[in-house]
Design an enzyme around this catalytic site. Structure first.
Site, short mmCIF file in Angstrom:
data_model
loop_
_atom_site.label_atom_id
_atom_site.label_comp_id
_atom_site.label_asym_id
_atom_site.label_seq_id
_atom_site.Cartn_x
_atom_site.Cartn_y
_atom_site.Cartn_z
N TYR A 145 0.84 -1.34 0.01
CA TYR A 145 -0.13 0.16 0.05
C TYR A 145 0.81 1.16 -0.03
CZ TYR A 145 -3.28 3.62 1.97
OH TYR A 145 -3.85 4.65 2.12
N LYS A 149 1.34 4.16 -3.06
CA LYS A 149 0.99 5.40 -2.90
C LYS A 149 2.23 6.30 -3.04
CE LYS A 149 -3.09 5.51 -1.26
NZ LYS A 149 -4.27 5.95 -1.95
N GLY A 273 4.30 -5.11 9.06
CA GLY A 273 4.03 -3.85 7.89
C GLY A 273 3.67 -2.66 8.43
#
Ligand code: NAD
Ligand code: UD1
Length: 314
Positions: A145, A149, A273
């Protein structure tokens, strides 16, 4: 003025749509309803809503060509860090490729545009020790993710510079408020906490609760997005946050006080994470004219009252 809001039936997107409609902008929403809900949008009659996937290139290109939007707000994404760890390749197609392909079509079709705003995340900063995070702090994305981004941000800014497009990126820290969908295990923690407090469900706490976040109430987020739009603050990145660092344990205590009862908590291991500490320096946004209207206490109180009111009517 005409705006496209991808992810416009989602939590932040639907509040943005309401604001744009209030400002007299014609709004088109593209959302596949994987997390969103059309009923999040207050004035549905004033909005054109397509239940579509942003990965559908043919659809997106035809729409962009037909509508020639002034403003594009790209919010559609799988918003969960943990979900991106479960399905990195699929989320990459949504969180990165769909944005890039949209920009590429705008470039090659030479579409006129007043603003392309991409919603990035505080997750890009990762676990480096420098705090609070400034827009020019070093980044260390730890999850698919966060990597998507950050990479997308770079593309969005590079397209702005290389092809003279009015692009801008915002890094939201943790946003909360009405309309955030609590139904997935990957939902935002404050929507899950609200659901647990409301319905006396046990809450699962990942880790020891000492992880910190910078929570911002949705109305302040919308204020910031609108400010960036009207000031045409392009070719840069803005942190959007409250500027206050709080441990999850303290956030839970505050919410228990607001709700007037205790939460039943199951503790389990911390998530993979994860960012351990997160807090923003928001001076750049403040220079643009931003003033935070909501503290965590006032935001949670408003959120809770709304949830109670909705429950009393259902
Ligand atoms: P959300 O899940 O409520 O909204 C995302 C919307 O995108 C949903 O309505 C979902 O149905 C839609 N969507 C997902 N995949 C799609 C696809 N393939 N095609 C079309 N629509 C699709 O999440 P949100 O909290 O409103 O987040 C909005 C944006 O802000 C996201 O890009 C997210 O990564 C970013 N962001 C959110 C936060 C936060 O704290 N909520 C923080 C940082 C960044
Ligand atoms: C959130 C956003 C992400 C955004 C990032 C920016 C969502 C779903 N995630 O990620 O889009 O980019 O902020 O900072 O909106 N937790 C629990 N129990 C739960 C759920 C969560 O203990 O049931 C913990 C998590 O382990 C984490 C904290 O609460 O430590 C916040 O989790 P979450 O709301 O998922 O947010 P982030 O991972 O910070």
């Amino acid at each position: 003025m005409k705006a496209l809001v991808t992810g416009g039936a989602g939590f932040i997107g639907s509040h943005l749509v309401d604001q744009l409609v209030k400002q007299g902008v014609d709004v088109v929403v593209v959302d596949d309803l994987s997390m969103g809900n059309v009923d999040n949008i207050k004035n549905q009659d004033a909005v054109t809503i397509y239940i579509e996937d942003v990965r559908n290139e043919m659809f997106m290109q035809a729409l962009l060509q037909k509508e020639k939007f002034d403003y594009i707000y790209f919010l559609a994404a799988v918003a969960s860090v943990a979900d991106s760890i479960e399905r990195p390749s699929e989320t990459h197609e949504i969180n990165h490729n769909a944005v890039l392909k949209t920009l590429e079509y705008i470039r090659t079709a030479k579409l006129p545009l007043k603003q392309f705003l991409f919603t990035s995340s505080a997750a890009v900063y990762g676990n480096l020790p420098e705090l609070p995070k400034k827009e020019d702090s070093r980044v260390s994305p730890l999850s698919p993710y966060a990597i998507d981004k950050y990479a997308t941000e770079r593309y969005v800014l590079a397209y702005g510079e290389l092809y003279d497009l009015p692009t801008v990126c915002v890094r939201f820290f943790n946003v909360y408020g009405p309309g955030q969908n609590p139904s997935s295990p990957y939902s935002g923690v404050l929507s899950i906490l609200t659901d647990c407090l409301e319905n006396n469900k046990p809450f699962t706490l990942f880790g020891d609760g000492s992880q910190t976040r910078d929570f911002i109430y949705i109305e302040d987020v919308i204020q910031a997005l609108w400010l960036i739009t009207i000031k045409a603050a392009h070719h840069q990145v803005f942190n959007i946050a409250n500027g206050r660092e709080l441990a999850l344990n303290d956030i839970i205590k505050t919410y228990e006080m607001v709700a007037g009862h205790e939460l039943s908590i199951n503790r389990t291991e911390g998530r993979l994470g994860e960012v351990k500490r997160s807090v923003a320096d928001i001076s750049k946004l403040v220079k643009l004219g931003y003033v935070a209207d909501w503290s965590l206490e006032s935001g949670l109180t408003r959120y809770w009252e709304g949830a109670e009111y909705a429950a009393s009517r259902s």
